[in-house]
Enzyme design. Structure first.
Site, PDB file in Angstrom:
ATOM      1  N   HIS A  60      -1.845   4.645 -11.388  1.00 42.79           N
ATOM      2  CA  HIS A  60      -3.124   3.965 -11.177  1.00 42.79           C
ATOM      3  C   HIS A  60      -3.636   4.314  -9.783  1.00 42.79           C
ATOM      4  O   HIS A  60      -2.928   4.949  -8.991  1.00 42.79           O
ATOM      5  CB  HIS A  60      -2.993   2.453 -11.373  1.00 42.79           C
ATOM      6  CG  HIS A  60      -2.093   1.755 -10.400  1.00 42.79           C
ATOM      7  ND1 HIS A  60      -0.733   1.981 -10.343  1.00 42.79           N
ATOM      8  CD2 HIS A  60      -2.358   0.837  -9.426  1.00 42.79           C
ATOM      9  CE1 HIS A  60      -0.213   1.221  -9.393  1.00 42.79           C
ATOM     10  NE2 HIS A  60      -1.170   0.529  -8.819  1.00 42.79           N
ATOM     11  N   HIS A  62      -4.455   2.639  -7.025  1.00 41.12           N
ATOM     12  CA  HIS A  62      -4.235   1.889  -5.792  1.00 41.12           C
ATOM     13  C   HIS A  62      -3.606   2.827  -4.763  1.00 41.12           C
ATOM     14  O   HIS A  62      -2.807   3.712  -5.103  1.00 41.12           O
ATOM     15  CB  HIS A  62      -3.347   0.674  -6.034  1.00 41.12           C
ATOM     16  CG  HIS A  62      -4.115  -0.527  -6.481  1.00 41.12           C
ATOM     17  ND1 HIS A  62      -3.582  -1.530  -7.261  1.00 41.12           N
ATOM     18  CD2 HIS A  62      -5.420  -0.901  -6.245  1.00 41.12           C
ATOM     19  CE1 HIS A  62      -4.493  -2.460  -7.499  1.00 41.12           C
ATOM     20  NE2 HIS A  62      -5.613  -2.099  -6.890  1.00 41.12           N
ATOM     21  N   ASP A  64      -1.249   2.762  -2.537  1.00 39.18           N
ATOM     22  CA  ASP A  64       0.196   2.966  -2.362  1.00 39.18           C
ATOM     23  C   ASP A  64       0.807   3.821  -3.460  1.00 39.18           C
ATOM     24  O   ASP A  64       2.010   4.083  -3.449  1.00 39.18           O
ATOM     25  CB  ASP A  64       0.927   1.626  -2.253  1.00 39.18           C
ATOM     26  CG  ASP A  64       0.717   0.716  -3.457  1.00 39.18           C
ATOM     27  OD1 ASP A  64      -0.338   0.811  -4.106  1.00 39.18           O
ATOM     28  OD2 ASP A  64       1.617  -0.112  -3.746  1.00 39.18           O
ATOM     29  N   HIS A  65      -0.036   4.271  -4.397  1.00 41.88           N
ATOM     30  CA  HIS A  65       0.435   5.152  -5.459  1.00 41.88           C
ATOM     31  C   HIS A  65      -0.228   6.534  -5.430  1.00 41.88           C
ATOM     32  O   HIS A  65       0.195   7.421  -6.171  1.00 41.88           O
ATOM     33  CB  HIS A  65       0.214   4.500  -6.826  1.00 41.88           C
ATOM     34  CG  HIS A  65       1.039   3.272  -7.027  1.00 41.88           C
ATOM     35  ND1 HIS A  65       2.193   3.252  -7.782  1.00 41.88           N
ATOM     36  CD2 HIS A  65       0.893   2.016  -6.534  1.00 41.88           C
ATOM     37  CE1 HIS A  65       2.718   2.041  -7.759  1.00 41.88           C
ATOM     38  NE2 HIS A  65       1.936   1.265  -7.015  1.00 41.88           N
ATOM     39  N   HIS A 146      -3.046  -4.934 -15.200  1.00 38.06           N
ATOM     40  CA  HIS A 146      -3.043  -4.898 -13.739  1.00 38.06           C
ATOM     41  C   HIS A 146      -4.476  -5.187 -13.290  1.00 38.06           C
ATOM     42  O   HIS A 146      -5.380  -5.371 -14.112  1.00 38.06           O
ATOM     43  CB  HIS A 146      -2.559  -3.536 -13.241  1.00 38.06           C
ATOM     44  CG  HIS A 146      -2.242  -3.490 -11.774  1.00 38.06           C
ATOM     45  ND1 HIS A 146      -1.440  -4.422 -11.161  1.00 38.06           N
ATOM     46  CD2 HIS A 146      -2.636  -2.644 -10.787  1.00 38.06           C
ATOM     47  CE1 HIS A 146      -1.341  -4.143  -9.881  1.00 38.06           C
ATOM     48  NE2 HIS A 146      -2.067  -3.066  -9.624  1.00 38.06           N
ATOM     49  N   ASP A 217       2.267  -0.359 -11.891  1.00 38.24           N
ATOM     50  CA  ASP A 217       2.146  -1.783 -11.576  1.00 38.24           C
ATOM     51  C   ASP A 217       1.626  -2.536 -12.797  1.00 38.24           C
ATOM     52  O   ASP A 217       0.671  -2.102 -13.457  1.00 38.24           O
ATOM     53  CB  ASP A 217       1.183  -1.985 -10.409  1.00 38.24           C
ATOM     54  CG  ASP A 217       1.760  -1.480  -9.093  1.00 38.24           C
ATOM     55  OD1 ASP A 217       2.878  -0.916  -9.118  1.00 38.24           O
ATOM     56  OD2 ASP A 217       1.098  -1.648  -8.058  1.00 38.24           O
ATOM     57  N   HIS A 277       9.554  -0.803  -6.675  1.00 40.79           N
ATOM     58  CA  HIS A 277       8.279  -1.319  -6.182  1.00 40.79           C
ATOM     59  C   HIS A 277       8.454  -2.724  -5.612  1.00 40.79           C
ATOM     60  O   HIS A 277       7.744  -3.661  -5.952  1.00 40.79           O
ATOM     61  CB  HIS A 277       7.230  -1.324  -7.305  1.00 40.79           C
ATOM     62  CG  HIS A 277       5.820  -1.474  -6.814  1.00 40.79           C
ATOM     63  ND1 HIS A 277       5.193  -2.706  -6.755  1.00 40.79           N
ATOM     64  CD2 HIS A 277       4.915  -0.573  -6.371  1.00 40.79           C
ATOM     65  CE1 HIS A 277       3.957  -2.535  -6.297  1.00 40.79           C
ATOM     66  NE2 HIS A 277       3.768  -1.244  -6.057  1.00 40.79           N
TER      67      HIS A 277
END
Length: 328
Positions: A60, A62, A64-65, A146, A217, A277
């Site tokens: 996805h 976001h 941090d990914h 999510h 997530d 995670h």
């Protein structure tokens, strides 16, 4: 076949944990799942080679990914030198990934010496997506709950042919050579005598393929067929951002706890569950200081739901092997 965790923390990289990144390797294939900030540095600290990556899957959008993706691509390009290469990289992810990569490279005036293609997921009625299929694997994705579109991936290895019965082949008058390979690949061969040998006559039972599931997530699964896709997974990698005592907070933010991860593992009868995670508050034993919590509490909570089955807590640079199965 193995997976290596390069980043196991949520939100941002820290001295204890990198941001999300997992490398899958199997017989010449080397794929990256998520590419959080600092992933290129994590590669340099590991025994892995970033230049071997041919496919990248983003769960996805976001940060941090995927904040590490432009830098990762540029670093690989620099390591290739100034000579253009035909090493092609396929990148899979949600709608918006293509424009993020293109804009990042354009604004920074970065040029890659290798070609790449971005494959954005197209909607489907049941929430599942077939991403690729080759001689060894199929890869599918499925929707997760999510705050933004998020996906899980299922890597399914195709069954391997059984072992050739060399003794029987020699009794039939067929000596070692190219025809052995043809039979192994499932094709019949005809001898000079006119006799036809079928693969089923000389092959042992097939070796079942392995299955790995990597979830982004989530606070649950949207796709109706997700549990079936993950059925009997040899390895299920599931996020557990917060402990069970903070389940409502986890759900509000679109995340899972160990209990939630273990319940999905039970539902799809996963053979091994790996939690990852983690909120940066959860530290490995020996690194816990004031205000921190011991990450092993997450393992205990998940195992209480799995009724004794062991749970693995992911750590940066942990490698997990998935051995071949026995013939059916």
């Amino acid at each position: 076949m193995d997976v290596t965790f390069l980043g196991t923390g949520s939100a941002y990289p820290s001295p204890c944990r990198g941001a999300s990144a997992i490398v899958f390797r199997a017989e010449g294939e080397c794929w990256l799942f998520d590419c959080g900030e600092g992933t290129q540095t994590q590669f340099m600290k590991s025994a892995l080679r970033a230049g071997r990556i041919t496919k990248i899957f983003i769960t996805h959008l976001h940060g941090d990914h995927m904040f590490g993706l432009p830098g990762f691509l540029c670093t690989v390009s620099l390591q290739c030198g100034s000579t253009p290469t035909n090493q092609h990289v396929d990148i899979y992810g949600p709608v918006g990934l293509r424009s993020f990569i293109r804009m990042s490279l354009e604004v920074s005036h970065s040029q890659l010496v290798f070609p790449y293609t971005v494959h954005e997921f197209l909607p489907s009625e049941d929430g599942t997506y077939r991403l690729l299929e080759n001689e060894q694997f199929t890869v599918k994705a499925f929707k997760l709950y999510h705050r933004i579109p998020s996906f899980g991936f299922v890597i399914t290895e195709k069954d391997r042919p059984g072992r050739l019965n060399v003794g029987k082949l020699q009794e039939l008058g067929l000596q070692p050579g190219p025809l052995y390979g043809k039979l192994k690949l499932g094709s019949a061969v005809t001898l000079e005598s006119g006799q036809t040998i079928s693969p089923c006559d000389v092959l042992g039972d097939p070796v079942p393929g392995r299955k790995i599931c990597i979830l982004g997530d989530c606070s649950g699964v949207v796709a109706s067929g997700a549990a079936q896709l993950c059925r009997d997974a040899d390895l299920l990698i599931h996020e557990a951002t917060l402990d069970d005592g903070q389940m409502e907070k986890a759900k509000d933010h679109g995340h899972s706890t160990p209990k939630m991860a273990a319940e999905f593992a039970n539902l799809c009868r996963a053979k091994r569950l790996v939690l990852t995670h983690f909120s940066q508050r959860y530290k490995p034993p020996g690194l816990v200081s004031e205000g921190d919590e011991d990450v092993t509490v997450l393992k205990t909570q998940a195992e209480s739901v799995l009724m004794g089955q062991s749970v693995i807590l992911a750590e940066d640079f942990l490698t997990i092997s998935i051995p071949l199965k026995k013939p059916l």
